[in-house]
Design a protein around this motif. Structure first.
Motif, short mmCIF file in Angstrom:
data_model
loop_
_atom_site.label_atom_id
_atom_site.label_comp_id
_atom_site.label_asym_id
_atom_site.label_seq_id
_atom_site.Cartn_x
_atom_site.Cartn_y
_atom_site.Cartn_z
N LEU A 178 0.82 -1.21 0.00
CA LEU A 178 0.00 0.00 0.00
C LEU A 178 0.86 1.26 0.00
O LEU A 178 0.53 2.25 -0.66
CB LEU A 178 -0.93 -0.01 1.22
CG LEU A 178 -2.05 -1.05 1.21
CD1 LEU A 178 -2.77 -1.07 2.55
CD2 LEU A 178 -3.04 -0.78 0.09
N THR A 179 1.95 1.22 0.75
CA THR A 179 2.86 2.38 0.76
C THR A 179 3.45 2.62 -0.61
O THR A 179 3.52 3.78 -1.08
CB THR A 179 3.98 2.16 1.79
OG1 THR A 179 3.40 1.91 3.07
CG2 THR A 179 4.87 3.39 1.88
N GLY B 41 4.07 6.63 -6.63
CA GLY B 41 3.38 5.36 -6.90
C GLY B 41 2.31 5.52 -7.95
O GLY B 41 1.97 6.62 -8.37
N TRP B 42 1.72 4.39 -8.35
CA TRP B 42 0.71 4.40 -9.41
C TRP B 42 -0.48 5.28 -9.04
O TRP B 42 -0.89 6.14 -9.82
CB TRP B 42 0.25 2.97 -9.70
CG TRP B 42 1.29 2.13 -10.36
CD1 TRP B 42 2.49 2.55 -10.86
CD2 TRP B 42 1.25 0.72 -10.58
NE1 TRP B 42 3.19 1.49 -11.38
CE2 TRP B 42 2.46 0.36 -11.23
CE3 TRP B 42 0.32 -0.27 -10.31
CZ2 TRP B 42 2.75 -0.95 -11.60
CZ3 TRP B 42 0.59 -1.57 -10.67
CH2 TRP B 42 1.79 -1.91 -11.31
N LEU B 43 -1.05 5.04 -7.87
CA LEU B 43 -2.21 5.83 -7.45
C LEU B 43 -1.79 7.11 -6.74
O LEU B 43 -2.46 8.14 -6.86
CB LEU B 43 -3.11 5.00 -6.53
CG LEU B 43 -3.80 3.79 -7.15
CD1 LEU B 43 -4.67 3.07 -6.12
CD2 LEU B 43 -4.67 4.22 -8.33
N GLY B 44 -0.70 7.04 -5.99
CA GLY B 44 -0.26 8.21 -5.25
C GLY B 44 0.09 9.39 -6.14
O GLY B 44 -0.20 10.55 -5.79
N SER B 45 0.70 9.13 -7.30
CA SER B 45 1.06 10.23 -8.21
C SER B 45 -0.20 10.90 -8.76
O SER B 45 -0.22 12.14 -8.94
CB SER B 45 1.91 9.69 -9.36
OG SER B 45 1.23 8.67 -10.06
N ILE B 46 -1.24 10.11 -9.01
CA ILE B 46 -2.50 10.70 -9.50
C ILE B 46 -3.15 11.55 -8.42
O ILE B 46 -3.62 12.68 -8.68
CB ILE B 46 -3.45 9.58 -9.96
CG1 ILE B 46 -2.82 8.79 -11.11
CG2 ILE B 46 -4.80 10.16 -10.39
CD1 ILE B 46 -3.64 7.58 -11.54
#
Length: 273
Positions: free
Chosen positions: A111-112, A119-124
């Motif tokens: 998840l981190t 990260g894939w979702l974090g950058s978005i």
């Protein structure tokens, strides 16, 4: 005489009581005994310190938020798995149990990596100003991930066993889809939902491995109660660790008692209806 596959009552009861005493009662008793050795004043000083209270607030609010998300998405996921056929259904159904099999530390690292700013979702999310890692939101995400299966797996069998004639009768009386769900289906799901939510909340309260990697563990901000108890253990302050852990234990017992009461009321209401 009827043949019994399992041993008779005395032996079965003896094995059961031995298991409960050895695996459940003994560790909990040791925890309570260690916390009680502090004395009332010292115990209260530890559990009411500003750092401890901040950890209670972070843990409880995050667990409540994760459980609320679990209620919505867990019920929706169980509904889809029961009521619809689509490609990949078996795979999704199997993935629901992944948090049970996956070590929580591995889940936390995954998840981190996923929600980090690169990260894939974090950058978005970072592009719209939302940070997940090292924030309370990250704690909620980790708790939601590890506790979601409890809601799905308690509601799913009840949905599968619902009599379609009930919905057909409601439709024949002119009920809309929303009315049928709220007045016919939801009351029948309430006991299972309460059981799933109580298990989900209890799991979130005690979650450790998945949270510590994504939370950042800043005192008074993203430090959960389980981590504070672990820190006291690392300091060899076993009594303080037991005192802090006893707060979680008491909260879990109270929550389960309230849930059982609400379940009993819901079952009595359904019986009268």
């Amino acid at each position: 005489m009827r043949r019994r596959i399992l041993p008779g009552l005395p032996l079965s009861l003896g094995i059961t009581l031995f298991y409960v005493a050895l695996i459940v009662a003994l560790p909990l008793g040791a925890l309570i005994f260690k916390a009680a050795s502090l004395g009332p004043e010292e115990y209260w000083r530890i559990v009411s310190s500003s750092r401890a209270i901040a950890s209670y607030r972070v843990t409880a609010l995050s667990a409540l938020a994760a459980t609320a998300f679990g209620l919505v998405f867990g019920l929706a996921l169980a509904w889809v798995l029961v009521r619809y056929e689509f490609p990949g259904k078996r795979l999704i159904d199997a993935l629901v149990d992944l948090p049970f099999a996956l070590p929580t530390a591995v889940a936390g690292i995954a998840l981190t990596s996923l929600f980090a700013q690169n990260g894939w979702l974090g950058s978005i999310l970072a592009s719209v100003g939302i940070q997940v890692v090292y924030t309370p939101l990250g704690i909620m995400v980790a708790m939601f991930f590890t506790s979601l299966p409890f809601v799905v797996r308690t509601v799913q069998p009840v949905l599968e066993d619902l009599d379609p004639a009930l919905e057909e009768a409601a439709q024949s009386l002119g009920g809309s889809d929303g009315t049928i769900f709220l007045r016919v289906i939801l009351p029948l799901l309430t006991p299972a939902l309460l059981a799933g939510l109580s298990l989900s909340f209890a799991r979130s309260l005690g979650e450790f491995g998945a949270v510590i990697f994504i939370a950042g563990n800043r005192p008074s901000s993203t430090e959960i109660t389980a981590l504070l108890a672990f820190i006291r253990l690392e300091e060899f302050n076993y009594s303080a660790a037991a005192a802090i852990a006893s707060v979680l234990l008491f909260t879990a017992f109270v929550m389960l008692a309230v849930t059982n009461y609400l379940q009993a009321r819901a079952l009595r209401y359904m019986a009268r209806a």
